[in-house]
Design a protein around this motif. Structure first.
Motif, PDB file in Angstrom:
ATOM      1  N   LEU A 166       0.729  -1.175  -0.092  1.00 15.22           N
ATOM      2  CA  LEU A 166      -0.075  -0.165  -0.014  1.00 15.22           C
ATOM      3  C   LEU A 166       0.750   1.176   0.004  1.00 15.22           C
ATOM      4  O   LEU A 166       0.266   2.299  -0.599  1.00 15.22           O
ATOM      5  N   TYR A 167       1.880   1.143   0.869  1.00 17.37           N
ATOM      6  CA  TYR A 167       2.819   2.435   0.522  1.00 17.37           C
ATOM      7  C   TYR A 167       3.278   2.581  -0.876  1.00 17.37           C
ATOM      8  O   TYR A 167       3.301   3.905  -1.202  1.00 17.37           O
ATOM      9  N   SER A 168       3.748   1.602  -1.491  1.00 18.88           N
ATOM     10  CA  SER A 168       4.092   1.680  -2.897  1.00 18.88           C
ATOM     11  C   SER A 168       2.881   2.193  -3.771  1.00 18.88           C
ATOM     12  O   SER A 168       3.179   2.944  -4.720  1.00 18.88           O
ATOM     13  N   LEU A 169       1.717   1.780  -3.388  1.00 18.85           N
ATOM     14  CA  LEU A 169       0.596   2.344  -4.275  1.00 18.85           C
ATOM     15  C   LEU A 169       0.178   3.680  -4.109  1.00 18.85           C
ATOM     16  O   LEU A 169      -0.158   4.503  -4.904  1.00 18.85           O
ATOM     17  N   THR A 170       0.269   4.248  -2.943  1.00 18.27           N
ATOM     18  CA  THR A 170       0.258   5.643  -2.483  1.00 18.27           C
ATOM     19  C   THR A 170       1.355   6.327  -3.223  1.00 18.27           C
ATOM     20  O   THR A 170       1.119   7.840  -3.676  1.00 18.27           O
TER      21      THR A 170
END
Length: 248
Positions: A166-170
């Motif tokens: 999710l960090y990568s997606l944000t």
């Protein structure tokens, strides 16, 4: 006449996007050359269609998959030959499983759908309204697929495993607020409350700087829920299904 491989690719892309439908000759000309086509544009399209027929012809009596049909051409493909159709079938099946709260099956469908992507839709072809409209629609479908996949994983209790993803997606989609919401909830359920609140502040900063907007209601409500350690139902949000939290 000079044959441009890129123009042939563009014709093929448009025929695939409109598979089973008649694509007018004028539409193909406009997609390739815009409002100022060369004098022999129609002849050029005929050459590109001829090249595609040689490339796509199937052996046997079925003949060419590209048929001339006034005012243009139609591409006939089997249901299992177009990857976009397979992607959407998996998406729809995953949605059905998610609605029925069969999240393990839903996640499998969404992962299989996303595994079909090998890069940007239709490669680097971005000319013309038809292709751009299709690319926009398909990219939105892909984002929706990722979003519902994250929902299903959170429902299954995989919050710790999701944090890095999710960090990568944000970072990849800094204006897509749903991923911040998922990340905040995953962090909170992983007993990382301070980081969850920090994600909210980061999202607020990005949205303010880029768009002059405050976060959506869903993000604001989740921030408030984390601060109070309860949701609108009076229960610990670490135990609350993601779809019970307010959405903007």
């Amino acid at each position: 006449m000079f044959i441009s491989a890129r123009k042939i690719e563009t014709v093929l892309a448009i025929l695939l996007i409109r598979a089973g439908q008649v694509v007018a000759l004028d539409q193909l000309i406009t997609e390739i050359w815009g409002e100022d086509p060369p004098r022999r544009a129609a002849a050029g399209i005929h050459v590109y269609i001829s090249q595609l027929r040689k490339f796509l012809n199937r052996p046997g009596p079925s003949g060419s998959v590209i048929v001339t049909r006034p005012p243009g051409y139609v591409l006939h493909m089997r249901d299992d030959e177009i990857d976009v159709d397979a992607f959407m079938r998996l998406m729809n099946k995953g949605r059905m499983h998610a609605r029925e709260r069969r999240h393990q099956e839903a996640a499998a469908c969404f992962e299989n759908a996303l595994a079909m992507w090998r890069g940007p839709a239709v490669g680097d072809l971005r000319d013309g309204c038809t292709i751009m409209g299709f690319v926009t629609w398909l990219e939105e479908a892909r984002l929706e697929c990722i979003e519902i996949l994250m929902n299903s994983y959170l429902e299954l209790g995989h919050h710790r495993e999701l944090v890095g993803r999710l960090y990568s997606l944000t970072r990849e989609y800094p204006l897509y607020e749903a991923f911040y919401r998922h990340l905040m909830l995953a962090l909170y359920r992983s007993e990382r409350q301070a980081e969850a609140l920090g994600v909210y502040q980061s999202a607020r900063r990005v949205l303010n700087n880029e768009l002059g907007l405050e976060p959506c209601r869903a993000l604001r409500d989740l921030q408030r829920a984390i601060l109070t350690a309860t949701d609108d139902f009076g229960t610990d949000i670490r135990e609350t299904p993601i779809n019970l939290l307010p959405r903007g």
